[in-house]
Design a protein around this motif. Sequence first.
Motif, PDB file in Angstrom:
ATOM      1  N   SER A 173      -3.313 -14.357   0.846  1.00 17.12           N
ATOM      2  CA  SER A 173      -2.311 -15.265   1.307  1.00 17.12           C
ATOM      3  C   SER A 173      -1.541 -15.925   0.071  1.00 17.12           C
ATOM      4  N   LEU A 174      -2.347 -16.317  -0.843  1.00 12.33           N
ATOM      5  CA  LEU A 174      -1.383 -17.247  -2.065  1.00 12.33           C
ATOM      6  C   LEU A 174      -0.723 -15.997  -2.540  1.00 12.33           C
ATOM      7  N   TYR A 175      -1.304 -14.907  -2.738  1.00  7.98           N
ATOM      8  CA  TYR A 175      -0.438 -13.643  -3.419  1.00  7.98           C
ATOM      9  C   TYR A 175       0.680 -13.498  -2.852  1.00  7.98           C
ATOM     10  N   VAL A 176       0.726 -13.489  -1.372  1.00 13.06           N
ATOM     11  CA  VAL A 176       2.060 -13.216  -0.685  1.00 13.06           C
ATOM     12  C   VAL A 176       2.985 -14.240  -0.827  1.00 13.06           C
ATOM     13  N   LEU A 177       2.442 -15.566  -0.863  1.00 13.83           N
ATOM     14  CA  LEU A 177       3.224 -16.702  -1.035  1.00 13.83           C
ATOM     15  C   LEU A 177       3.926 -16.551  -2.735  1.00 13.83           C
ATOM     16  N   PHE A 178       2.991 -16.185  -3.478  1.00 11.78           N
ATOM     17  CA  PHE A 178       3.665 -16.031  -4.936  1.00 11.78           C
ATOM     18  C   PHE A 178       4.728 -14.959  -4.814  1.00 11.78           C
ATOM     19  N   ALA A 179       4.657 -13.751  -3.985  1.00 16.05           N
ATOM     20  CA  ALA A 179       5.678 -12.659  -3.989  1.00 16.05           C
ATOM     21  C   ALA A 179       6.802 -13.261  -3.338  1.00 16.05           C
ATOM     22  N   ARG A 180       6.630 -14.068  -2.341  1.00 21.09           N
ATOM     23  CA  ARG A 180       7.983 -14.613  -1.603  1.00 21.09           C
ATOM     24  C   ARG A 180       8.776 -15.454  -2.672  1.00 21.09           C
ATOM     25  N   ARG A 181       7.959 -16.366  -3.359  1.00 19.29           N
ATOM     26  CA  ARG A 181       8.522 -17.264  -4.419  1.00 19.29           C
ATOM     27  C   ARG A 181       9.462 -16.509  -5.468  1.00 19.29           C
ATOM     28  N   ALA A 182       8.750 -15.429  -5.885  1.00 15.48           N
ATOM     29  CA  ALA A 182       9.468 -14.311  -6.821  1.00 15.48           C
ATOM     30  C   ALA A 182      10.534 -13.831  -6.317  1.00 15.48           C
TER      31      ALA A 182
ATOM     32  N   GLU B 265      12.468 -15.256  -4.161  1.00 17.55           N
ATOM     33  CA  GLU B 265      13.431 -16.459  -4.169  1.00 17.55           C
ATOM     34  C   GLU B 265      13.909 -16.637  -5.474  1.00 17.55           C
ATOM     35  N   LEU B 266      13.216 -16.377  -6.298  1.00 17.29           N
ATOM     36  CA  LEU B 266      13.611 -16.615  -7.909  1.00 17.29           C
ATOM     37  C   LEU B 266      14.546 -15.436  -8.412  1.00 17.29           C
ATOM     38  N   GLY B 267      14.661 -14.402  -7.541  1.00 14.09           N
ATOM     39  CA  GLY B 267      15.401 -13.238  -7.954  1.00 14.09           C
ATOM     40  C   GLY B 267      14.719 -12.154  -8.483  1.00 14.09           C
ATOM     41  N   ARG B 268      13.407 -12.154  -8.472  1.00 14.61           N
ATOM     42  CA  ARG B 268      12.480 -11.112  -8.934  1.00 14.61           C
ATOM     43  C   ARG B 268      12.108 -10.145  -7.536  1.00 14.61           C
ATOM     44  N   ARG B 269      12.844  -9.537  -6.927  1.00 23.50           N
ATOM     45  CA  ARG B 269      12.887  -8.818  -5.850  1.00 23.50           C
ATOM     46  C   ARG B 269      12.061  -7.560  -5.855  1.00 23.50           C
ATOM     47  N   ASP B 270      11.999  -6.994  -7.127  1.00 24.37           N
ATOM     48  CA  ASP B 270      11.297  -5.870  -7.523  1.00 24.37           C
ATOM     49  C   ASP B 270       9.864  -6.157  -7.374  1.00 24.37           C
TER      50      ASP B 270
ATOM     51  N   ARG C 231       6.898  -4.925  -5.016  1.00 28.12           N
ATOM     52  CA  ARG C 231       5.780  -4.279  -5.726  1.00 28.12           C
ATOM     53  C   ARG C 231       4.392  -5.010  -5.142  1.00 28.12           C
ATOM     54  N   ILE C 232       4.314  -6.189  -5.080  1.00 26.94           N
ATOM     55  CA  ILE C 232       3.121  -6.758  -4.454  1.00 26.94           C
ATOM     56  C   ILE C 232       2.937  -6.792  -3.249  1.00 26.94           C
ATOM     57  N   SER C 233       4.088  -6.784  -2.364  1.00 22.14           N
ATOM     58  CA  SER C 233       3.680  -6.672  -1.076  1.00 22.14           C
ATOM     59  C   SER C 233       3.400  -5.188  -0.563  1.00 22.14           C
TER      60      SER C 233
ATOM     61  N   THR D 201       5.943  -8.790   6.592  1.00 19.68           N
ATOM     62  CA  THR D 201       6.988  -9.831   7.001  1.00 19.68           C
ATOM     63  C   THR D 201       7.675 -10.128   5.395  1.00 19.68           C
ATOM     64  N   LEU D 202       7.084 -10.229   4.585  1.00 21.65           N
ATOM     65  CA  LEU D 202       7.746 -10.277   3.451  1.00 21.65           C
ATOM     66  C   LEU D 202       8.707  -9.206   2.824  1.00 21.65           C
ATOM     67  N   VAL D 203       8.271  -7.975   3.217  1.00 22.92           N
ATOM     68  CA  VAL D 203       9.221  -6.838   2.920  1.00 22.92           C
ATOM     69  C   VAL D 203      10.416  -6.884   3.669  1.00 22.92           C
ATOM     70  N   ALA D 204      10.290  -7.104   5.083  1.00 19.16           N
ATOM     71  CA  ALA D 204      11.461  -7.310   5.748  1.00 19.16           C
ATOM     72  C   ALA D 204      12.383  -8.436   5.192  1.00 19.16           C
ATOM     73  N   GLU D 205      11.734  -9.449   4.843  1.00 21.06           N
ATOM     74  CA  GLU D 205      12.530 -10.568   4.510  1.00 21.06           C
ATOM     75  C   GLU D 205      13.290 -10.254   3.117  1.00 21.06           C
ATOM     76  N   ILE D 206      12.618  -9.399   2.315  1.00 21.13           N
ATOM     77  CA  ILE D 206      13.451  -9.062   1.121  1.00 21.13           C
ATOM     78  C   ILE D 206      14.447  -7.877   1.405  1.00 21.13           C
ATOM     79  N   LEU D 207      14.073  -6.837   2.085  1.00 18.19           N
ATOM     80  CA  LEU D 207      14.818  -5.714   2.185  1.00 18.19           C
ATOM     81  C   LEU D 207      15.924  -5.829   3.383  1.00 18.19           C
ATOM     82  N   GLY D 208      15.737  -6.840   4.160  1.00 17.91           N
ATOM     83  CA  GLY D 208      16.518  -7.056   5.484  1.00 17.91           C
ATOM     84  C   GLY D 208      16.820  -6.031   6.195  1.00 17.91           C
ATOM     85  N   ASP D 209      17.697  -5.313   6.868  1.00 15.12           N
ATOM     86  CA  ASP D 209      17.760  -4.162   7.683  1.00 15.12           C
ATOM     87  C   ASP D 209      17.158  -2.913   7.087  1.00 15.12           C
ATOM     88  N   LYS D 210      17.004  -3.003   5.885  1.00 15.91           N
ATOM     89  CA  LYS D 210      16.814  -1.648   5.163  1.00 15.91           C
ATOM     90  C   LYS D 210      15.163  -1.531   5.307  1.00 15.91           C
TER      91      LYS D 210
END
Lengths: 1075, 349
Positions: free
Chosen positions: A260-269, A271-276, A280-282, A303-312
């Motif tokens: 769960s923390l790793y997912v949180l980390f990825a979400r923050r990443a 948000e900080l612009g490190r989408r890749d 990768r993490i998710s 869920t996180l992948v969807a947040e990052i990729l949007g409709d894609k």
Amino acid sequence: MKEQSLDNMKPTLTRKAFVVWLGIFAIAVCAATAVPAGQRTSVRVSEILLKFPAQSPADKLSAGAEIFALGEAGIEDVCRRLSPPGKADDSLARYALEAASDYAARPGAENDRRLYIKAVVKALNKAADTDVQAFLIRRLRIAGGAESVKPLGRYLSDAKLGEPAAEALLAVGTPDAEKELLKALGRKDRKNTAAIIEALGELRSREAVAKILSFAASADSRIREMSLYALANIGDPRAEPVLSRIPVASSPTERARAASLYVLFARRAAELGRRDDALRISRSLLAKNLGADEGQVRSAALTLVAEILGDKVLSDLLQAMDSPDAAFRERALELASAIPGEEVTAELIGRAAEVSPEARAQIIVMLGRRGDPSALTFIKDRLRSEFSSVRIASIGTAARLGRSDVVADLSALWQSADEQEASALKAAFLGFPEGEALGAAVEAYPGASVPAKAAIIDILGERVARDHAGIVLAGAVHEDEAVRKSSLKALANVVRAQDLPQLIGLILASAGADPADMGLLQDALAASARQTPEQAKRADLVVDAMHKEKIPNRLDLLRSLAKIGGSRARRAVLAEIQNPNPRVQAVAVYTLAGWPEFEAASDLLNIARKAGESGNRNFVFRAIQGYVRLVGESGFPPEKKLLLIKDALDLAKEPAEKNLIIAGLGGIKAEESLRMLARFLDDPAFQARAAQAVVKAALPSAENPGLSGVDCAWILKRAGRFSDNEYEREQVEKYANRLLEAEGFKPLFNGKDLSGWKGLVKDPPARAEMSPSTLRKEQAAADDDIRRHWQVIEGTLVFDGQGHNLCTDKDYADFELFVDWKIESEGDSGIYLRGSPQVQIWDPAQHPEGSGGLYNNKVGPSAPLRPADHPVGEWNTFYIRMVGERLTCYLNSVLVVDDIVMENYWERDKSIYSSGQIELQSHSTPLYFKNIYIREIPAGEANRLLREEEEAEGFVPLFNGSDLTGWVGDAKGYIVEDGKIVVDPESGSGNLYTASEYSDFVFRFEFKLTPGANNGLGIRAPFDGDAAYAGLEIQILDDTAPEYKDLKPYQYHGSVYGVVPAKRGFLKPVGEWNE
Amino acid sequence: MKVITRREFIRRAVVSSAALTIVPRRVLGGQGYVPPSDEPTKAVIGVGGMGRVHLRYPGSRLLAVCDVDSEHLRTALEIAGPGVRGYRDFREVLDRPDIDIVHIVTPPHWHALMSIAATEAGKDIWCEKPMTRTIGEGIKVVEAVEKHSRIFRINTWFRFQDVFYGLGTAVKPVKKAAAHGLFGWPLKVTVSGVTGFDWKFYWSGRTYLPPQLVPPELDYDFWLGPAPLKPYHPHRVHGSFRGYWDYDGGGLGDMGMHYLDPVQFILEKVASLPDPEPHPEDFSEAVRKRKKFVLNEQNGHRSATLVNLAKIAVRLGRRLRFDPGAQRFIGDDEANRYIDEPMRTPWHL
């Protein structure tokens, strides 16, 4: 004859002079001297604090503003009043500080807020106790801004305050606050490391990452966990190596937490612009074999992948449909439903064709939620799928997408529907607009499968389809049970008046059926009968049919009459009560007890009476039950209901019957019902239920404001005892106290401290002889004593068994007093009145006569009338009324002293003092007192009370206490003051006569003399001529005065002047009342 | 005298219960496989008065009970009968892979923490009202439930009550009447003494509590958990905790959601009424079929937010303007600091 000086003229004059003098003094002080400002602020603050707790938000804010008006000094003064827990009650100061903070921190008042913070910080630095400091720091958390950063920083290394300080800094949230936290994390002591790391994590402090990393492997699990959380929340790439380790060997929750923390980390990443990085993490988490019961981790990653990729994200979601985890697939579909477009619908349809039937069903349900009509063709094809789950999902989705357009497609399914499909079809049809769908269902009925038939009948019932009552009536005798059950349930909704004969037939044919089924048939029968156009005749068919039948059919029809109601039906039931068959009788009584209209009440009362005479307690119980219910449901006013319940009171003999009455009384909000219930409180068999009923009747409810009055308070106090719920007891007690206050009672004890009380100095005669300075000194010592031995603990006065009496500051003359008390084994105490002992309190185990007696009476009775104590260790309540010399005492609502003269213990030759302090007597045992309420009885009322007693003995008042109505003669010389007839020595020289004439009588009155006063009572006196010679004068004279030292025997006080000399030595000293 | 410590008691309780292993239906219930028992398994955390009611809710099989008061635990284990284990630490309960549903029946200051931990552990949740003690906690619970695909049920049911307290009628017809404009628009809804907020709702704390010794059966530090450390007094815990802001919000916290959920429902702010109306067993159905329960974290958070908003308004004594989208107060920094309240280390969300 003669004069009697104006008794209270002098003191009045003195008092007036005193008041005037005080006024001048006060003005002089203000004008001439300057009271120190701090002192003045403090006085003002004390005044303002009395406004708390505020009664309304507006009051709170205005009181806050008042404190604020005193400036910084005012707020500091309030802060100084805070005290450590248990040391003193500082609640008012805490309320006040919050109110001041709310006032200061209102939007747009930045200067006020800063002023407030400045004062709080100052107080924080001065405060000595950590609890007080923590409270002040919490004020900073709510209202503090940039200016509180430095002061807060100082507390970060404090063992107890570091955490609140870190929380406050987090709330302030400025870069300076972050710096302060960082600085503290660098320090060597690590007391509050976890809290500081948490705050830095919440602030997403990237500067803190390096330092926090050094704690990530700390031996302290708190620090370790908090570091991992902070690192994840900050999302800095340096933390990834630490966070990517998901420990395989640890407990499931630790693994889940790490993921769960790793997912949180990825979400923050991300948000900080490190989408890749985030992707990768998710995806790595999605791919990881996490175990069958760790699907939630995959869901979070998806869920996180969807947040990052949007409709894609669609292709990831479609791929997820291959997962065996239904919850995970559901999550993917939820995410997909947010992506718009027909082409997405098309892709989902395409995927649905490829995946497992369970996944396909899920996709179909989701397509329904999605609401894209382009899916309808695909869905319609699935209505005939080989998989049941797919067919059921398709029914719902087709209905949602196609609405009434698919009625025909769905109708075709009734023929072969199994139970689940029928239920899905039913839900779909109930969602369609009425007309068409109903028709289609009815049309499909003959060819429908058995479960479908049941479902269609459910629809008819739900839709109140009276036109199709025939189908339902036929269904009621269907060979299949499911159809029968559905029909029975639907019948009452669909039948019409003309179906009545058929329904009677159904009931007759169903003899011996399941009682629940029979109940449904009876409901239907009643529904039909109630539609009869002529209301008076609605029961006719049923009654006539019943008369033709024997048991058991007769009983089935009889029972249904209670649901039909009306007078014909009632008469029929009454006739059945006369039926020789006991079973018929019993059913008839039950039926009448359940009657819907109040008209049955008097019948029920008669039944109860007759059954009581013949000993049929079962009938008595049922009849009373029905009667009490009807009374309760009637719309009559409480008084009328009460009269009705009273009619049943004597009929209830058995405990169960009495409980019915008790419950009935509980529903009536009237004082009289409380009084009736109170009688049951004495009986252990009923007291618990009676207490519940009392609380129900007395306390306010949604519809009623609640009862009031002293009697109600008294009964509530008694009832509260029987509740086993502490909270309820407290509420009942509070409400009772509120009622007493509404009746003019004032609390003698505030539940918090000893204000209003003082220590005991010797006794009244000894005090009278002390000089004011000695008395002051002794009083100070006595006050000191009580502070050591009398404590307030949670609203109770507690005596430790070692000090002296606790006395009221004030003196009391005539009054009513409520006091709750409790003793321990061998405990001993008492209530002193007018400074004199006492209404006795002691352990009933040692003194079986019980408490409440006038222990020190020598002439009159000293023992209570009867014992009424609760066992030692339980609370007791005294009600004491003292008027004149006479005392009445109830202990726990039992009369124990009935209007007895209380004798003077200190000066046996005198009567009891006319006023004095009330004292709680100490002995060498622990004692407990609470809820002490007093109402002073004004002179006028006291006289009235005394008069009432006289009147009870057959006396008639000659003086009304307020004017000279009924008197003639010298109207100038005699004046009425404060309930007394007073002779004015200046102008009073004539006689005052009763307007009426009396021959044989008993005349009672009280009088009081001034030194040398000479008066007399003329009896059988004519209106003209000398009363003493034409009539008889009974001498009233201060014969102790020097000028009367040489009297003839017949001139002394009490003599019939000139006729019969009186025995001497009975006149009380001048200034005291004689009777 | 030999005194059994809390720790020993729990160990004994654990040892004396039968060592059964139940494979959760989640593990077995894969594709095309019908498990022998389709009944989900549950644990109840917090077994005081209300927790004991949860033990008896049908539709699931009880495997574990948890409480920081060993007396509560002992009573619950007696009621539960054999095969049920007792725990002090809820994290050990979440560690058990064979448990499907956790019932959270603790005081409200624990609800968010336990709910989120349960979502991370892959459990479904049946949570007592009020859903959370702060708005911020509610936001995080909603997020965690969605993210981890959990099924969440909030334990309020007045919208299904036969007679909605004080209205003299059920909610369903009121909703229908409102929907048809029979009451006009806008609707004004008053929840007050007239609609059944009677004396039961005046929970209040006491202002001056002299510190007292913690009874041996209670792990007070654990009971407080995320709440500020304040000296023990019996009035703070168990039957009377609702009177303290640290743990709840008086009668509003206790009953507010019950009254506000139907209002939300009448105003069509939350999921519509399913037919037939839900029974306790229906939650197990939702768990089995992985479909959202009708009283879920979404509408739970909505009505809990109304309660929590009202609490802040009461504490601040002023009118507040709230942006429901952003879930922040408009132009009121002080009020915004009440949206989140700090948790005592090591507890955090």
